[in-house]
Design a protein around this motif. Sequence first.
Motif, PDB file in Angstrom:
ATOM      1  N   SER A  21       0.840  -1.188   0.000  1.00 27.82           N
ATOM      2  CA  SER A  21       0.000   0.000   0.000  1.00 27.82           C
ATOM      3  C   SER A  21       0.879   1.244   0.000  1.00 27.82           C
ATOM      4  O   SER A  21       1.928   1.288   0.639  1.00 27.82           O
ATOM      5  CB  SER A  21      -0.890   0.000   1.240  1.00 27.82           C
ATOM      6  N   ASN A  22       0.450   2.275  -0.694  1.00 28.07           N
ATOM      7  CA  ASN A  22       1.180   3.535  -0.684  1.00 28.07           C
ATOM      8  C   ASN A  22       0.552   4.532   0.280  1.00 28.07           C
ATOM      9  O   ASN A  22       0.923   5.685   0.311  1.00 28.07           O
ATOM     10  CB  ASN A  22       1.252   4.126  -2.097  1.00 28.07           C
ATOM     11  N   THR A  24       0.141   5.877   3.915  1.00 33.01           N
ATOM     12  CA  THR A  24       0.824   5.822   5.210  1.00 33.01           C
ATOM     13  C   THR A  24      -0.198   6.060   6.315  1.00 33.01           C
ATOM     14  O   THR A  24      -1.087   6.902   6.185  1.00 33.01           O
ATOM     15  CB  THR A  24       1.921   6.890   5.296  1.00 33.01           C
TER      16      THR A  24
END
Length: 77
Positions: A21-22, A24
């Motif tokens: 996943s990008n 945060t």
Amino acid sequence: MFRRREPVPFAFVAEADRFRSNVTPPPSGRASFGQIAGRCLLGLTIVAGIVGALVLGMPALSLTHSPTQTQQASHGH
């Protein structure tokens, strides 16, 4: 992660093993004084409950007999 040994019929299932996943996660905020005090109070309450249970339960777990039972046994002889 690990690679699958058997063939997978759907490509997206095989892709799911190496998906990153990008997004945060949000940074964790500092706990306020009230939250820290509440956690300490909760911890102290739990510890006090365990100690209280041990203090009240130890006489029941002891193997020694009460003095009335030993006196009755000695008078019987």
